[in-house]
Design an enzyme around this catalytic site. Structure first.
Site, PDB file in Angstrom:
ATOM      1  N   GLU A  25       0.822  -1.205   0.000  1.00  0.00           N
ATOM      2  CA  GLU A  25       0.000   0.000   0.000  1.00  0.00           C
ATOM      3  C   GLU A  25       0.863   1.265   0.000  1.00  0.00           C
ATOM      4  O   GLU A  25       0.623   2.194  -0.774  1.00  0.00           O
ATOM      5  CB  GLU A  25      -0.938   0.006   1.222  1.00  0.00           C
ATOM      6  CG  GLU A  25      -1.898  -1.162   1.272  1.00  0.00           C
ATOM      7  CD  GLU A  25      -1.385  -2.363   2.044  1.00  0.00           C
ATOM      8  OE1 GLU A  25      -2.227  -3.146   2.509  1.00  0.00           O
ATOM      9  OE2 GLU A  25      -0.156  -2.527   2.190  1.00  0.00           O
ATOM     10  N   CYS A  76      -2.555  -2.677   7.527  1.00  0.00           N
ATOM     11  CA  CYS A  76      -2.073  -2.501   8.892  1.00  0.00           C
ATOM     12  C   CYS A  76      -2.334  -1.045   9.312  1.00  0.00           C
ATOM     13  O   CYS A  76      -2.677  -0.201   8.476  1.00  0.00           O
ATOM     14  CB  CYS A  76      -0.581  -2.837   8.963  1.00  0.00           C
ATOM     15  SG  CYS A  76       0.489  -1.599   8.177  1.00  0.00           S
TER      16      CYS A  76
END
Length: 145
Positions: free
Chosen positions: A54, A82
């Site tokens: 990401e 996360c």
């Protein structure tokens, strides 16, 4: 393309690169129904704990198109983001996150990721196609990774 079609494409992309990158996490940034950026987690290969798919996709997108163009984008990932990646997603102005495999990733509970994004005004969809994402992890395990 629909969310399911994009996830199927992302899963295929990730599966093809999983052994090389030693990960089951891939990411697409989508704008106007088209994939604008692709990335894979490369923590083991790069020996960099920040090399999450990401973050790498967001950095590459900004370098190529500029931060302002992230407005209205969606981020698809094969694994629940996360807290570090979720924060970056919010700061970058992503409007929707779609993830495949659920993971605790230091979230107190599974629902925390949904509540985090909702509080920031980011739509969050997932888990989606979780079994297909888990199969990528199983492929890695079968190869001793």
């Amino acid at each position: 393309m629909t969310d399911i079609e994009i996830m199927r494409t992302l899963i295929a992309y990730t599966r093809e690169r999983a052994l090389e990158h030693k990960t089951f996490t891939g990411c697409f940034i989508v704008k106007d129904g088209e994939v604008w950026q692709k990335s894979m987690t490369s923590i083991a290969v790069d020996q960099n704990p920040l090399a999450h798919a990401e973050l790498k996709a967001l950095h590459a997108f900004i370098a190529q198109y500029g931060a302002a163009d992230l407005q209205g984008c969606q981020l698809y990932t094969t694994q629940q983001p996360c807290p570090m990646c979720a924060s970056a997603i919010v700061w970058c102005g992503i409007e929707k996150v779609v993830f495949g495999l659920r993971s605790d990733h230091q979230w107190e509970t599974f629902d925390h990721v949904h509540r985090f994004f909702a509080a920031a005004g980011v739509a969050c969809v997932g888990p989606m196609r979780e079994d297909e994402c888990r199969a990528i992890d199983e492929l890695l395990t079968a190869h001793g990774i």
